[in-house]
Design an enzyme around this catalytic site. Structure first.
Site, PDB file in Angstrom:
ATOM      1  N   VAL A 133     127.603  73.175 106.079  1.00 36.02           N
ATOM      2  CA  VAL A 133     127.819  71.758 105.659  1.00 36.02           C
ATOM      3  C   VAL A 133     129.561  71.638 106.566  1.00 36.02           C
ATOM      4  O   VAL A 133     130.069  71.034 107.461  1.00 36.02           O
ATOM      5  CB  VAL A 133     127.533  71.005 105.025  1.00 36.02           C
ATOM      6  CG1 VAL A 133     128.634  69.156 105.383  1.00 36.02           C
ATOM      7  CG2 VAL A 133     126.628  70.685 104.538  1.00 36.02           C
TER       8      VAL A 133
ATOM      9  N   GLU B 285     129.573  60.161 100.514  1.00 37.10           N
ATOM     10  CA  GLU B 285     128.147  59.299 101.396  1.00 37.10           C
ATOM     11  C   GLU B 285     126.971  60.769 101.479  1.00 37.10           C
ATOM     12  O   GLU B 285     125.718  60.387 101.565  1.00 37.10           O
ATOM     13  CB  GLU B 285     128.816  59.189 102.913  1.00 37.10           C
ATOM     14  CG  GLU B 285     128.034  58.185 103.897  1.00 37.10           C
ATOM     15  CD  GLU B 285     127.149  57.171 103.674  1.00 37.10           C
ATOM     16  OE1 GLU B 285     127.195  56.212 103.401  1.00 37.10           O
ATOM     17  OE2 GLU B 285     126.404  57.153 103.536  1.00 37.10           O
TER      18      GLU B 285
ATOM     19  N   GLY C  87     121.994  63.304 104.154  1.00 40.44           N
ATOM     20  CA  GLY C  87     122.627  63.990 104.895  1.00 40.44           C
ATOM     21  C   GLY C  87     123.639  62.267 106.337  1.00 40.44           C
ATOM     22  O   GLY C  87     124.552  62.005 105.609  1.00 40.44           O
TER      23      GLY C  87
ATOM     24  N   ILE D 239     122.218  59.628 107.147  1.00 42.08           N
ATOM     25  CA  ILE D 239     122.036  58.195 106.914  1.00 42.08           C
ATOM     26  C   ILE D 239     123.390  57.693 106.227  1.00 42.08           C
ATOM     27  O   ILE D 239     123.211  57.650 105.554  1.00 42.08           O
ATOM     28  CB  ILE D 239     120.849  57.885 106.567  1.00 42.08           C
ATOM     29  CG1 ILE D 239     119.673  59.273 107.424  1.00 42.08           C
ATOM     30  CG2 ILE D 239     119.891  56.942 106.623  1.00 42.08           C
ATOM     31  CD1 ILE D 239     118.180  59.094 106.201  1.00 42.08           C
TER      32      ILE D 239
ATOM     33  N   GLY E 260     119.014  75.990 107.679  1.00 44.86           N
ATOM     34  CA  GLY E 260     119.853  75.527 107.163  1.00 44.86           C
ATOM     35  C   GLY E 260     120.287  74.427 106.631  1.00 44.86           C
ATOM     36  O   GLY E 260     121.305  73.808 105.342  1.00 44.86           O
TER      37      GLY E 260
ATOM     38  N   GLU F 276     118.404  74.183  99.635  1.00 46.94           N
ATOM     39  CA  GLU F 276     119.740  74.563  98.723  1.00 46.94           C
ATOM     40  C   GLU F 276     119.628  75.801  98.901  1.00 46.94           C
ATOM     41  O   GLU F 276     118.823  76.594  99.204  1.00 46.94           O
ATOM     42  CB  GLU F 276     119.722  73.417  97.675  1.00 46.94           C
ATOM     43  CG  GLU F 276     119.029  72.029  97.832  1.00 46.94           C
ATOM     44  CD  GLU F 276     120.224  71.878  97.902  1.00 46.94           C
ATOM     45  OE1 GLU F 276     121.811  71.491  97.367  1.00 46.94           O
ATOM     46  OE2 GLU F 276     120.983  71.091  99.292  1.00 46.94           O
TER      47      GLU F 276
ATOM     48  N   ASP G  88     116.287  68.018  94.052  1.00 45.36           N
ATOM     49  CA  ASP G  88     117.244  67.352  94.746  1.00 45.36           C
ATOM     50  C   ASP G  88     117.051  65.917  95.157  1.00 45.36           C
ATOM     51  O   ASP G  88     118.108  65.276  95.271  1.00 45.36           O
ATOM     52  CB  ASP G  88     116.954  68.269  96.692  1.00 45.36           C
ATOM     53  CG  ASP G  88     117.947  67.699  97.500  1.00 45.36           C
ATOM     54  OD1 ASP G  88     118.522  68.253  97.232  1.00 45.36           O
ATOM     55  OD2 ASP G  88     117.541  66.962  98.341  1.00 45.36           O
TER      56      ASP G  88
ATOM     57  N   LYS H 136     119.243  62.903  94.557  1.00 44.61           N
ATOM     58  CA  LYS H 136     119.719  61.432  95.301  1.00 44.61           C
ATOM     59  C   LYS H 136     119.570  60.286  94.684  1.00 44.61           C
ATOM     60  O   LYS H 136     119.586  58.923  95.090  1.00 44.61           O
ATOM     61  CB  LYS H 136     119.098  61.635  96.552  1.00 44.61           C
ATOM     62  CG  LYS H 136     119.285  62.820  97.429  1.00 44.61           C
ATOM     63  CD  LYS H 136     118.715  63.386  98.518  1.00 44.61           C
ATOM     64  CE  LYS H 136     120.049  64.505  98.828  1.00 44.61           C
ATOM     65  NZ  LYS H 136     118.795  65.642 100.192  1.00 44.61           N
TER      66      LYS H 136
ATOM     67  N   GLY I 292     121.400  69.513 106.965  1.00 40.28           N
ATOM     68  CA  GLY I 292     121.512  69.881 108.133  1.00 40.28           C
ATOM     69  C   GLY I 292     123.113  69.816 108.782  1.00 40.28           C
ATOM     70  O   GLY I 292     123.866  68.983 107.896  1.00 40.28           O
TER      71      GLY I 292
HETATM   72  N1  HSE Z   1     118.325  70.452 100.488  1.00 40.19           N
HETATM   73  C1  HSE Z   1     119.304  68.920 100.878  1.00 40.19           C
HETATM   74  C2  HSE Z   1     117.769  68.680 101.643  1.00 40.19           C
HETATM   75  C3  HSE Z   1     120.025  69.657 102.248  1.00 40.19           C
HETATM   76  O1  HSE Z   1     116.410  69.410 102.294  1.00 40.19           O
HETATM   77  O2  HSE Z   1     117.494  67.370 101.954  1.00 40.19           O
HETATM   78  C4  HSE Z   1     120.220  68.082 102.021  1.00 40.19           C
HETATM   79  O3  HSE Z   1     120.915  66.959 100.658  1.00 40.19           O
END
Ligand code: HSE
Length: 325
Positions: free
Chosen positions: A16, A129, A134, A136, A186, A189, A200, A204, A299
């Site tokens: 990133v 954000e 990502g 959005i 990419g 994690e 993950d 979120k 990404g």
């Molecule tokens: N590893 C996370 C995913 C990256 O695949 O959504 C973005 O937060």
């Protein structure tokens, strides 16, 4: 109008971070003429100070975080990930009176309240954000766009890696090969079990729920996609369905309940059409009804765009959205 100059210190130049550097180089003059702010990169914390990277002079690299944190930057962008080092960096930056932008959902999901309190005490902003979905702009949508309405539920695909793996498995690839590809591209994690075991997505969803609801989160049931087999996907297909990793936050009498698990969805469900590293979030709100947000959830460049939009918001305004949960 003469453009105001903002200096950015960057912590981390991986997937990133390097996207952020590239995007900033591309967008700098448009941002200056449109928003009246010139964004300049100061020092950049890297692991390997000898490695060359496009769009930046090697003289800006440092392997000492204090060069960035205690320097003269207006905004510190934290993209190192993880909780311990990143948390120490963010706390120091806030206590130094610096605005911070982070993509670090793990950090916010575990210590968000403390960090936002720190930011409030110092009168600085903490932009996040990029921590959820990502590219959005769901944080802005929930905190500003829907400020006048009551959210009743959130349902979404929040992990790009899991969705990418399930999509590749639909094409006949094995779980392991699909995960390897997601890592190469990419999306995953550094520790991919966070993706495939649902952690993950839970982090979120916790952030989104804290933005959307006033009530506390009272339960969280979490299951990842690790147990999903090619046979499960074929069986679902035979019934006209697909399997997706779905996260839901709903109101229950005591507060908000979270559930994250692989689910069979019928083909007409808006989430059924979400493939690859895309994410989607269906938000229901009392007055507005149903809203659908869709886009690349992982990404380098989509996430970098979310980071840059936070930097611009901070540069333009002293007021900024914050997490309350
Ligand atoms: N590893 C996370 C995913 C990256 O695949 O959504 C973005 O937060």
């Amino acid at each position: 109008m003469s453009a105001r100059s903002i200096r950015i210190g960057l912590l981390g130049c991986g997937v990133v971070g390097s996207g952020f550097v590239e995007l900033l180089a591309h967008e700098r003059s448009r941002i200056a003429s449109r928003f009246g702010v010139t964004l300049n990169l100061g020092q950049i914390l890297v692991r390997d100070g000898e490695k060359t990277r496009p769009h930046v002079a090697r003289s800006t690299f440092t392997t000492n975080a204090l060069d960035v944190l205690d320097g003269d930057c207006d905004v510190i962008v934290e993209l190192v990930g993880g909780v311990d080092c990143a948390g120490a960096y963010v706390r120091r930056a806030l206590r130094n009176g610096r605005n911070v932008v982070t993509a670090n959902k793990a950090l916010l999901a575990t210590t968000g309240r403390e960090l936002f309190d720190d930011a409030d005490r110092r009168g600085v902003a903490l932009g996040f954000e990029a921590s959820v979905c990502g590219g959005i702009p769901i944080v802005q949508a929930l905190t500003r766009g829907l400020a006048g309405d009551s959210v009743t539920s959130i349902r979404g695909i929040l992990n790009g890696t899991s969705n990418y793996i399930v999509s590749r498995m639909e094409d006949g690839m094995t779980f392991d090969d699909a995960l390897r590809l997601a890592q190469e591209r990419g999306f995953a994690e550094a520790e991919p079990s966070l993706d495939v075991d649902g952690v993950d997505a839970e982090q979120k969803l916790r952030i989104l729920a804290s933005l959307a609801f006033d009530e506390p989160i009272v339960s969280a049931a979490v299951r990842g996609i690790r147990g999903v087999t090619g046979a499960d996907i074929e069986e679902a297909r035979a019934d006209g369905c697909v399997i997706r990793h779905v996260a839901t936050a709903t109101r229950v009498p005591a507060g908000v309940a979270l559930r994250i698990e692989p689910r069979r969805l019928s083909a007409d469900d808006p989430l059924a059409r979400v493939r690859d590293e895309h994410n989607a979030i269906v938000v229901n709100a009392r007055a507005t009804g149903e809203l659908l947000f869709f886009g690349k959830g992982a990404g380098s460049m989509p996430t970098a765009a979310a980071v840059l939009s936070d930097v611009i918001s901070i540069a333009r305004s002293s007021q900024y959205a914050r997490m309350t949960g």
